[in-house]
Design an enzyme around this catalytic site. Structure first.
Site, PDB file in Angstrom:
ATOM      1  N   LYS A  71       0.856  -1.192   0.000  1.00  0.00           N
ATOM      2  CA  LYS A  71       0.000   0.000   0.000  1.00  0.00           C
ATOM      3  C   LYS A  71       0.886   1.234   0.000  1.00  0.00           C
ATOM      4  O   LYS A  71       1.623   1.489   0.951  1.00  0.00           O
ATOM      5  CB  LYS A  71      -0.918  -0.013   1.217  1.00  0.00           C
ATOM      6  CG  LYS A  71      -1.888   1.154   1.268  1.00  0.00           C
ATOM      7  CD  LYS A  71      -2.805   1.039   2.487  1.00  0.00           C
ATOM      8  CE  LYS A  71      -3.789   2.181   2.572  1.00  0.00           C
ATOM      9  NZ  LYS A  71      -4.670   2.071   3.754  1.00  0.00           N
ATOM     10  N   LYS A  82      -2.176  -1.636  -3.797  1.00  0.00           N
ATOM     11  CA  LYS A  82      -3.000  -0.426  -3.785  1.00  0.00           C
ATOM     12  C   LYS A  82      -2.101   0.798  -3.862  1.00  0.00           C
ATOM     13  O   LYS A  82      -1.143   0.893  -3.072  1.00  0.00           O
ATOM     14  CB  LYS A  82      -3.835  -0.401  -2.494  1.00  0.00           C
ATOM     15  CG  LYS A  82      -4.706   0.825  -2.325  1.00  0.00           C
ATOM     16  CD  LYS A  82      -5.409   0.824  -0.977  1.00  0.00           C
ATOM     17  CE  LYS A  82      -6.294   2.053  -0.829  1.00  0.00           C
ATOM     18  NZ  LYS A  82      -6.901   2.146   0.509  1.00  0.00           N
TER      19      LYS A  82
END
Length: 322
Positions: free
Chosen positions: A193, A246
Site C-alpha cells: 500500500k 493499492k
C-alpha cells in the site's frame, strides 16, 4: 520478402473473442460499501459520483441490487458517529462495521462479506494507529488492530482485510484470530500500500484525512518497487491468504512483480482517485466511460491480478448483463 500476417487473427469480433487472453468476470469483482451512523441516510459522496453513504437501514436495496447483478463479494467500510484518540469504535461490539456485517449476513448469508480492518476512520486524528508523542506507535497499534479483527469476525465477516501497514500486522491478526477460534477466517493483506495521492476522494468518503502530518512513515514510497517484494514476503511468511496492491493503475508493474514472485491470489484496488478521474472525464464527454473502465480492468488482469476491488463493480456487472 516474407512477413507475418498478424491481422489474420483480428479480422472480426468472433476471432478476436476466440483468442482473447484475459477476461473480466463478475465473480472477480469486490464492491466497496460505505456505511454510516444514523437512519434514512443515502447520500452521494461529492467527489465520487455514483458512490453513496448508506445507513444500515438503507442497505437492503443496495445489497439486493449487488446480488441481482451477480456480484458475490463486498468490502465494508464504516464511518462512525463519534471518534476518539484510540479509535474505540473500531472494535466495539455495536460498532458501525460490526452492526452492518450482522445486518447484511442476516439478510444475505450467501454474500461474501470482507471487513476493512483499520483505525483511521475511527480515530480523531485520522491516522491508522495509536499515537504516542505525535508518532504512530507500531506495537501499540497492533493490539487495537487484533481486537478489531476479532470483533469483525465475531460479527460474521467472512474475510479480514487489514489496511494499516503496521509492521507485523498479519502475524498479530493471524495469531489473534486463531486464538479466538477463527482459524478458517482468511486474511486479505493490504500487503503493498503506497502513500499515494490517488486516495483523496476516499478520505472524503471515509472522513479519514489525517489531522496532522501524513502517512508516509507507514505507507510505502511510490518510488520503491523492491520494497514491495519485501513487504509481500513478510506478509506471506506471517500467514496472509491473499495479497493486495493499492493503488492499481499507477502500479501495474508492482502487480506484475508480485504475481511473478508469489502464488497467492492477488487483488488490485482501483482506488477512489482513479474512479473519480474517469468519472469526471466521462461526464465532460472527453472519454467513453465504459470502454475506458473495461480497458482498465483488463490491464489489471493482464498485469496478474486475480480479483479487482473497484467502485465500478456494479457498472461492469450491468455492462456484462447487457
Amino acid at each position: 520478402m516474407p512477413f507475418n500476417r498478424h491481422r489474420r487473427l483480428r479480422q472480426n469480433e468472433a476471432i478476436r473473442k476466440m483468442i482473447r487472453e484475459h477476461h473480466i468476470h463478475t465473480e472477480d469483482l469486490i464492491y466497496p460499501i460505505f456505511v454510516v451512523a444514523g437512519e434514512g441516510v443515502k447520500e452521494e459522496v461529492p467527489s465520487m459520483p455514483g458512490v453513496f453513504h448508506f445507513s444500515i437501514d438503507q442497505l437492503q436495496e443496495e445489497i439486493q441490487e449487488v446480488m441481482d447483478l451477480g456480484i458475490t463479494s463486498i468490502i465494508v467500510f464504516g464511518v462512525p458517529a463519534e471518534k476518539d484518540e484510540c479509535g474505540s469504535g473500531a472494535d466495539h461490539e455495536q460498532g458501525i462495521v460490526q452492526s452492518a456485517i450482522r445486518h447484511i449476513k442476516a439478510s444475505f448469508p450467501q454474500l461474501y462479506v470482507i471487513s476493512d480492518t483499520c483505525l483511521c476512520q475511527f480515530t480523531s486524528h485520522g491516522h491508522c494507529g495509536v499515537i504516542e508523542n505525535r508518532e504512530v506507535a507500531n506495537d501499540a497499534s497492533l493490539e487495537r488492530l487484533v481486537s478489531t479483527a476479532i470483533s469483525q469476525a465475531q460479527a460474521g465477516a467472512d474475510m479480514i482485510a487489514p489496511s494499516n501497514m503496521m509492521d507485523g500486522f498479519v502475524a498479530a491478526i493471524r495469531q489473534g484470530l486463531d486464538e479466538a477460534g477463527f482459524t478458517d477466517t482468511p486474511i486479505l493483506s493490504y500487503a503493498v500500500k503506497y502513500a499515494s495521492s490517488f486516495y483523496g476522494p476516499f478520505r472524503d468518503a471515509a472522513h479519514s484525512t489525517p489531522q496532522f502530518g501524513d502517512r508516509r512513515t507507514y505507507q510505502m514510497d511510490p518510488a520503491n518497487a523492491r520494497e514491495a517484494l519485501r513487504e509481500a514476503y513478510s506478509d506471506v511468511e506471517e500467514g496472509a491468504d491473499l495479497l493486495m496492491v493499492k493503488p492499481g493503475l499507477a502500479y501495474l508493474d508492482i502487480i506484475h512483480r508480485i504475481r511473478e514472485t508469489f502464488h497467492l491470489p492477488i487483488v488490485a484496488y482501483q482506488v477512489s482517485g482513479e474512479y473519480a478521474m474517469i468519472k469526471a472525464a466521462a461526464q465532460n464527454g472527453w472519454i467513453e466511460e465504459k470502454q475506458v473502465v473495461l480497458e482498465s480492468m483488463t490491464s489489471f488482469k493482464r498485469a496478474g491480478a486475480d480479483m479487482i476491488l473497484t467502485y465500478y463493480a456494479k457498472d461492469i456487472a450491468r455492462w456484462q448483463l447487457n
